[in-house]
Design a protein around this motif. Structure first.
Motif, mmCIF file in Angstrom:
data_model
loop_
_atom_site.group_PDB
_atom_site.id
_atom_site.type_symbol
_atom_site.label_atom_id
_atom_site.label_comp_id
_atom_site.label_asym_id
_atom_site.label_seq_id
_atom_site.Cartn_x
_atom_site.Cartn_y
_atom_site.Cartn_z
ATOM 1 N N SER A 23 41.074 38.850 42.604
ATOM 2 C CA SER A 23 40.995 40.244 43.060
ATOM 3 C C SER A 23 40.747 40.318 44.560
ATOM 4 O O SER A 23 41.323 41.161 45.243
ATOM 5 C CB SER A 23 39.915 41.013 42.296
ATOM 6 O OG SER A 23 38.625 40.587 42.658
ATOM 7 N N LYS A 24 39.936 39.396 45.077
ATOM 8 C CA LYS A 24 39.684 39.387 46.527
ATOM 9 C C LYS A 24 40.953 39.050 47.304
ATOM 10 O O LYS A 24 41.209 39.624 48.358
ATOM 11 C CB LYS A 24 38.570 38.389 46.876
ATOM 12 C CG LYS A 24 37.201 38.891 46.504
ATOM 13 C CD LYS A 24 36.117 37.896 46.877
ATOM 14 C CE LYS A 24 34.757 38.418 46.477
ATOM 15 N NZ LYS A 24 33.682 37.452 46.725
ATOM 16 N N GLU A 56 43.134 42.141 47.273
ATOM 17 C CA GLU A 56 42.570 43.155 48.168
ATOM 18 C C GLU A 56 42.817 42.802 49.633
ATOM 19 O O GLU A 56 43.114 43.677 50.446
ATOM 20 C CB GLU A 56 41.076 43.330 47.894
ATOM 21 C CG GLU A 56 40.796 44.047 46.586
ATOM 22 C CD GLU A 56 39.339 43.989 46.151
ATOM 23 O OE1 GLU A 56 38.506 43.356 46.849
ATOM 24 O OE2 GLU A 56 39.040 44.567 45.090
ATOM 25 N N LEU A 110 46.458 43.507 50.354
ATOM 26 C CA LEU A 110 46.655 44.954 50.424
ATOM 27 C C LEU A 110 46.185 45.501 51.769
ATOM 28 O O LEU A 110 46.885 46.286 52.410
ATOM 29 C CB LEU A 110 45.912 45.640 49.278
ATOM 30 C CG LEU A 110 46.037 47.151 49.176
ATOM 31 C CD1 LEU A 110 47.485 47.557 48.914
ATOM 32 C CD2 LEU A 110 45.134 47.689 48.066
ATOM 33 N N GLU A 111 45.035 45.054 52.210
ATOM 34 C CA GLU A 111 44.506 45.508 53.499
ATOM 35 C C GLU A 111 45.432 45.090 54.645
ATOM 36 O O GLU A 111 45.700 45.868 55.557
ATOM 37 C CB GLU A 111 43.095 44.952 53.722
ATOM 38 C CG GLU A 111 42.447 45.510 54.978
ATOM 39 C CD GLU A 111 40.975 45.161 55.080
ATOM 40 O OE1 GLU A 111 40.480 45.143 56.219
ATOM 41 O OE2 GLU A 111 40.329 44.913 54.052
ATOM 42 N N GLU A 143 48.272 47.835 44.205
ATOM 43 C CA GLU A 143 47.356 48.893 43.782
ATOM 44 C C GLU A 143 47.388 49.053 42.263
ATOM 45 O O GLU A 143 46.351 49.252 41.631
ATOM 46 C CB GLU A 143 47.694 50.210 44.476
ATOM 47 C CG GLU A 143 47.291 50.213 45.936
ATOM 48 C CD GLU A 143 47.745 51.452 46.695
ATOM 49 O OE1 GLU A 143 48.680 52.150 46.237
ATOM 50 O OE2 GLU A 143 47.161 51.727 47.764
ATOM 51 N N LEU A 199 45.498 46.056 40.689
ATOM 52 C CA LEU A 199 44.049 46.173 40.857
ATOM 53 C C LEU A 199 43.470 47.273 39.967
ATOM 54 O O LEU A 199 42.362 47.139 39.455
ATOM 55 C CB LEU A 199 43.693 46.412 42.324
ATOM 56 C CG LEU A 199 43.877 45.205 43.247
ATOM 57 C CD1 LEU A 199 43.667 45.598 44.699
ATOM 58 C CD2 LEU A 199 42.942 44.071 42.860
#
Length: 158
Positions: free
Chosen positions: A11-12, A15, A18-19, A66, A69
């Motif tokens: 998940s990290k 993320e 995504l960022e 998205e 997640l």
């Protein structure tokens, strides 16, 4: 709605991607489109079309991440009481009964699987054969080369 298992590391990583897409790639692509528009006629402007295509891929990937997640069930095995049982997220050491070669795999979600890093999908035949078993159990895994028997040597909640 169905939840899909994912490790904390997985998940990290999503993320972080995504960022990066939102804060680095998206603004760069918007700037490239604006610059290409200044060159005039859009019908025959290869830079404009290339930038628009990049934008399409970027936005598609943002939506995909998205969605993943939002449907993820994040499982942190380090917060669980350790046992001898193989479950999602553990690292399991197995020994091939026939040639006594040792293998070590971490059981992860579909998007995190990377055989070169010894991370196998929870839906892979090996993981499906191991889940629910305990240290000392012998499991028969069906492989393309035939059935192979493994003994579970260790289960680590790391």
């Amino acid at each position: 709605m169905t939840k899909y298992p994912m490790t904390v590391e997985g998940s990290k990583a999503l993320e972080a991607e995504l960022e990066h897409l939102k804060k680095v790639d998206r603004p760069r692509i918007v700037e490239a489109i604006a610059e290409a528009r200044e060159h005039g006629d859009l019908k025959e402007n290869a830079e404009y079309h290339a930038a628009r295509e990049q934008q399409s891929f970027c936005e598609g990937r943002i939506q995909e991440i998205e969605g993943k997640l939002s449907n993820a069930q994040i499982i942190d095995v380090t917060q669980m009481p350790a046992s001898d049982k193989v479950i999602f997220g553990v690292t399991v050491d197995i020994i091939n009964i026939e040639d006594e070669s040792a293998l070590s795999y971490k059981i992860v979600g579909d998007d995190e699987a990377d055989v070169k890093a010894n991370k196998i999908s929870v839906n892979s035949p090996i993981a499906r054969g191991l889940i629910g078993k305990e240290i000392g159990d012998i499991v028969a895994i069906r492989t393309p080369g035939g059935e192979v028997e493994y003994e579970i040597d260790d289960v680590r909640y790391v």
